[in-house]
Design a protein around this motif. Sequence first.
Motif, PDB file in Angstrom:
ATOM      1  N   VAL A 171       0.855  -1.177   0.000  1.00  0.00           N
ATOM      2  CA  VAL A 171       0.000   0.000   0.000  1.00  0.00           C
ATOM      3  C   VAL A 171       0.896   1.234   0.000  1.00  0.00           C
ATOM      4  O   VAL A 171       1.860   1.313   0.774  1.00  0.00           O
ATOM      5  CB  VAL A 171      -0.931   0.044   1.231  1.00  0.00           C
ATOM      6  CG1 VAL A 171      -1.741   1.340   1.243  1.00  0.00           C
ATOM      7  CG2 VAL A 171      -1.863  -1.157   1.247  1.00  0.00           C
ATOM      8  N   THR A 172       0.606   2.164  -0.858  1.00  0.00           N
ATOM      9  CA  THR A 172       1.275   3.456  -0.836  1.00  0.00           C
ATOM     10  C   THR A 172       0.168   4.511  -0.956  1.00  0.00           C
ATOM     11  O   THR A 172      -0.940   4.272  -0.506  1.00  0.00           O
ATOM     12  CB  THR A 172       2.344   3.555  -1.932  1.00  0.00           C
ATOM     13  OG1 THR A 172       3.048   4.795  -1.792  1.00  0.00           O
ATOM     14  CG2 THR A 172       1.761   3.436  -3.323  1.00  0.00           C
ATOM     15  N   GLY A 173       0.439   5.664  -1.529  1.00  0.00           N
ATOM     16  CA  GLY A 173      -0.622   6.660  -1.629  1.00  0.00           C
ATOM     17  C   GLY A 173      -0.071   8.045  -1.829  1.00  0.00           C
ATOM     18  O   GLY A 173       0.944   8.241  -2.512  1.00  0.00           O
ATOM     19  N   CYS A 174      -0.712   9.023  -1.212  1.00  0.00           N
ATOM     20  CA  CYS A 174      -0.289  10.409  -1.340  1.00  0.00           C
ATOM     21  C   CYS A 174      -0.541  11.142  -0.030  1.00  0.00           C
ATOM     22  O   CYS A 174      -1.390  10.748   0.771  1.00  0.00           O
ATOM     23  CB  CYS A 174      -1.007  11.104  -2.488  1.00  0.00           C
ATOM     24  SG  CYS A 174      -2.798  10.880  -2.496  1.00  0.00           S
ATOM     25  N   THR A 175       0.214  12.216   0.160  1.00  0.00           N
ATOM     26  CA  THR A 175       0.196  12.958   1.410  1.00  0.00           C
ATOM     27  C   THR A 175       0.191  14.450   1.124  1.00  0.00           C
ATOM     28  O   THR A 175       0.936  14.922   0.262  1.00  0.00           O
ATOM     29  CB  THR A 175       1.443  12.630   2.254  1.00  0.00           C
ATOM     30  OG1 THR A 175       1.522  11.218   2.459  1.00  0.00           O
ATOM     31  CG2 THR A 175       1.394  13.319   3.603  1.00  0.00           C
ATOM     32  N   VAL A 176      -0.635  15.190   1.836  1.00  0.00           N
ATOM     33  CA  VAL A 176      -0.597  16.651   1.835  1.00  0.00           C
ATOM     34  C   VAL A 176       0.103  17.087   3.110  1.00  0.00           C
ATOM     35  O   VAL A 176      -0.259  16.641   4.199  1.00  0.00           O
ATOM     36  CB  VAL A 176      -2.006  17.263   1.770  1.00  0.00           C
ATOM     37  CG1 VAL A 176      -1.923  18.794   1.832  1.00  0.00           C
ATOM     38  CG2 VAL A 176      -2.727  16.826   0.507  1.00  0.00           C
TER      39      VAL A 176
END
Length: 216
Positions: free
Chosen positions: A138-143
Amino acid sequence: MTNPPRPRRVVVLVSGAGSTLRAVLEAAREDAYGARVVGVVTDKDGIGALDIARECGVPTAVVRLADFESRALWDEAIARTIATFDPEIVLLAGFMRLLGEPSLERFGGRILNTHPALLPAYPGAHGVRDALAGGAKVTGCTVIVVDAGVDTGPIVAQAAVEVLDDDTEPTLHERIKEVERVLVTATLGRLAREGWTVSGRTVRIGAANPTTEESS
């Protein structure tokens, strides 16, 4: 009848095609969104983001590093350029350069950036490649709220993306970007409407004053 709050003034910095910029501009057509893009600043001529901004009637500025004798002079120039738009929030949307001390001093606590990984895992320029190489499922994105480091700022919001068995860097990155556009647009609107505070590593949304930074 009470008038709705004035939309927060947002300047977007971008270096590429501008897909996230377009998503934000489309969301900002709704009065209830809470944010309005008042300027787009780039470090490159001839990019798609400039066309998008001009189509939407948003003022633009290009501040190319090559036009300055030193990085320090460019840092000062980009900070001055951002300031001409009098922003309350600065959004880095695919901006491929680090902002220097002049921008951090002027807009500290109000600069947002995104990263294509679930920070603090896989920071740096190759977050998607590194997640694949590391065997992440699992990965993704971050603000984040930008600080002086590289992808080290306090985390505002995150969204997960599953890593598929047959993923390559381009296929995974494209799926992350689709999720990222939604996350950035929703997070920017919420911050603009509700405000936020930063206390150490913690960002709290819903503060009365969105520019307040508490001591850690």
